[in-house]
Design a protein around this motif. Structure first.
Motif, short mmCIF file in Angstrom:
data_model
loop_
_atom_site.label_atom_id
_atom_site.label_comp_id
_atom_site.label_asym_id
_atom_site.label_seq_id
_atom_site.Cartn_x
_atom_site.Cartn_y
_atom_site.Cartn_z
N ARG A 71 3.56 -1.88 -6.03
CA ARG A 71 3.33 -1.79 -4.58
C ARG A 71 3.01 -0.34 -4.19
O ARG A 71 3.74 0.58 -4.59
CB ARG A 71 4.56 -2.27 -3.83
CG ARG A 71 4.84 -3.75 -3.98
CD ARG A 71 6.14 -4.16 -3.33
NE ARG A 71 7.29 -3.43 -3.85
CZ ARG A 71 8.01 -3.80 -4.91
NH1 ARG A 71 7.70 -4.87 -5.58
NH2 ARG A 71 9.05 -3.08 -5.30
N LEU A 72 1.96 -0.18 -3.41
CA LEU A 72 1.61 1.15 -2.91
C LEU A 72 2.77 1.75 -2.12
O LEU A 72 3.45 1.04 -1.38
CB LEU A 72 0.38 1.09 -2.01
CG LEU A 72 -0.97 1.07 -2.70
CD1 LEU A 72 -2.08 0.83 -1.69
CD2 LEU A 72 -1.22 2.35 -3.47
N GLY A 73 2.98 3.03 -2.28
CA GLY A 73 4.02 3.73 -1.54
C GLY A 73 5.39 3.59 -2.15
O GLY A 73 6.36 4.16 -1.65
N ASP A 74 5.51 2.85 -3.23
CA ASP A 74 6.79 2.66 -3.91
C ASP A 74 6.69 3.29 -5.29
O ASP A 74 5.66 3.16 -5.95
CB ASP A 74 7.11 1.17 -4.02
CG ASP A 74 8.52 0.90 -4.48
OD1 ASP A 74 9.36 1.82 -4.44
OD2 ASP A 74 8.79 -0.25 -4.88
N VAL A 75 7.73 3.96 -5.70
CA VAL A 75 7.76 4.59 -7.02
C VAL A 75 8.83 3.89 -7.84
O VAL A 75 10.00 3.91 -7.47
CB VAL A 75 8.06 6.10 -6.90
CG1 VAL A 75 8.18 6.73 -8.27
CG2 VAL A 75 6.98 6.79 -6.09
N PRO A 76 8.43 3.27 -8.96
CA PRO A 76 9.42 2.59 -9.79
C PRO A 76 10.42 3.60 -10.35
O PRO A 76 10.05 4.72 -10.69
CB PRO A 76 8.60 1.97 -10.92
CG PRO A 76 7.19 2.07 -10.50
CD PRO A 76 7.09 3.16 -9.50
N PRO A 77 11.69 3.22 -10.44
CA PRO A 77 12.67 4.15 -11.00
C PRO A 77 12.41 4.41 -12.48
O PRO A 77 11.97 3.52 -13.21
CB PRO A 77 14.00 3.44 -10.78
CG PRO A 77 13.67 2.01 -10.52
CD PRO A 77 12.26 1.96 -10.03
N LEU A 78 12.66 5.64 -12.89
CA LEU A 78 12.49 5.99 -14.31
C LEU A 78 13.54 5.30 -15.17
O LEU A 78 14.66 5.07 -14.72
CB LEU A 78 12.62 7.50 -14.49
CG LEU A 78 11.42 8.34 -14.14
CD1 LEU A 78 11.76 9.82 -14.28
CD2 LEU A 78 10.24 7.99 -15.02
N ASP A 79 13.17 5.01 -16.38
CA ASP A 79 14.07 4.49 -17.41
C ASP A 79 14.90 3.30 -16.92
O ASP A 79 16.08 3.19 -17.21
CB ASP A 79 14.99 5.60 -17.93
CG ASP A 79 15.57 5.25 -19.30
OD1 ASP A 79 14.94 4.45 -20.02
OD2 ASP A 79 16.65 5.76 -19.63
N THR A 80 14.23 2.41 -16.20
CA THR A 80 14.89 1.22 -15.69
C THR A 80 14.05 -0.01 -16.02
O THR A 80 12.94 -0.16 -15.49
CB THR A 80 15.08 1.32 -14.16
OG1 THR A 80 15.80 2.51 -13.87
CG2 THR A 80 15.82 0.12 -13.62
N SER A 149 0.82 10.50 0.94
CA SER A 149 2.21 10.51 1.39
C SER A 149 2.62 9.09 1.76
O SER A 149 1.79 8.25 2.07
CB SER A 149 2.39 11.45 2.58
OG SER A 149 1.61 11.01 3.66
N ALA A 150 3.90 8.85 1.67
CA ALA A 150 4.46 7.55 2.04
C ALA A 150 5.88 7.80 2.53
O ALA A 150 6.47 8.85 2.22
CB ALA A 150 4.45 6.61 0.83
#
Length: 173
Positions: A71-80, A149-150
């Motif tokens: 999803r745009l504007g969302d950053v997946p968590p690292l190492d998850t 930016s988001a």
């Protein structure tokens, strides 16, 4: 023959479970500040194998690229590890592209972006997104990405380091 001599061409191919050790070894060299576990890479390979490629010359893996619908504007968590991909994805997220020095300088990164752009268009995803780290913004800008930016983005990027920025590229569908 000198060991440093290049023998075959650099080729991207779909990653397989047998490549996970090489992927982790490359990550350990390239991303010393942002490590992820083998299981995290295995999870992404299982969920969207089409976006998981390795760069090789003959039988030697020199890089990898990992991407998946997001999803745009969302950053997946690292190492998850993820339980599933989002139902309403609107971009292809380029999670990581890591190339060892022996594989750099031949346009391999740009070819990987070409591959994921094709996947995104096929799946009717109008954008690519990524988090630029280690001052790599000029590389991504050259590939057509722009800083974006988001809401709450600074908070989401904090774990990626002080030079992290969120970038997107629009695709023609």
């Amino acid at each position: 023959m000198d060991q440093a001599e290049e023998v075959g061409p650099l080729v991207w191919r779909r990653a397989a479970a047998a490549d996970l050790d090489a992927i982790v070894a490359i990550q350990d060299q390239v991303h010393t500040m942002l490590p992820e576990q083998r299981a995290t890479f295995a999870n992404k390979l299982m969920l969207f194998g089409e976006g998981c490629l390795v760069l090789g010359r003959d039988d030697v893996v020199l890089g990898y690229g990992i991407s998946y619908p997001w999803r745009l504007g969302d950053v997946p968590p690292l190492d998850t590890p993820m339980t599933a991909l989002p139902e309403r994805a609107d971009c292809l997220f380029v999670h990581d592209v890591a190339i060892l020095p022996a594989g750099r300088g031949a346009g391999a990164g740009r070819r990987y972006i070409g591959h994921v752009s094709t996947l995104a268009r096929r799946d009717r995803l109008p954008s690519l997104a990524l988090v630029s780290v280690y001052d790599s913004r000029p590389i991504w800008t050259a590939c057509g990405f722009k800083m974006t930016s988001a809401p709450d983005m600074a908070k989401k990027l904090a774990v990626y380091g002080s030079t992290a920025c969120y970038m997107t590229a629009s695709l023609d569908l």
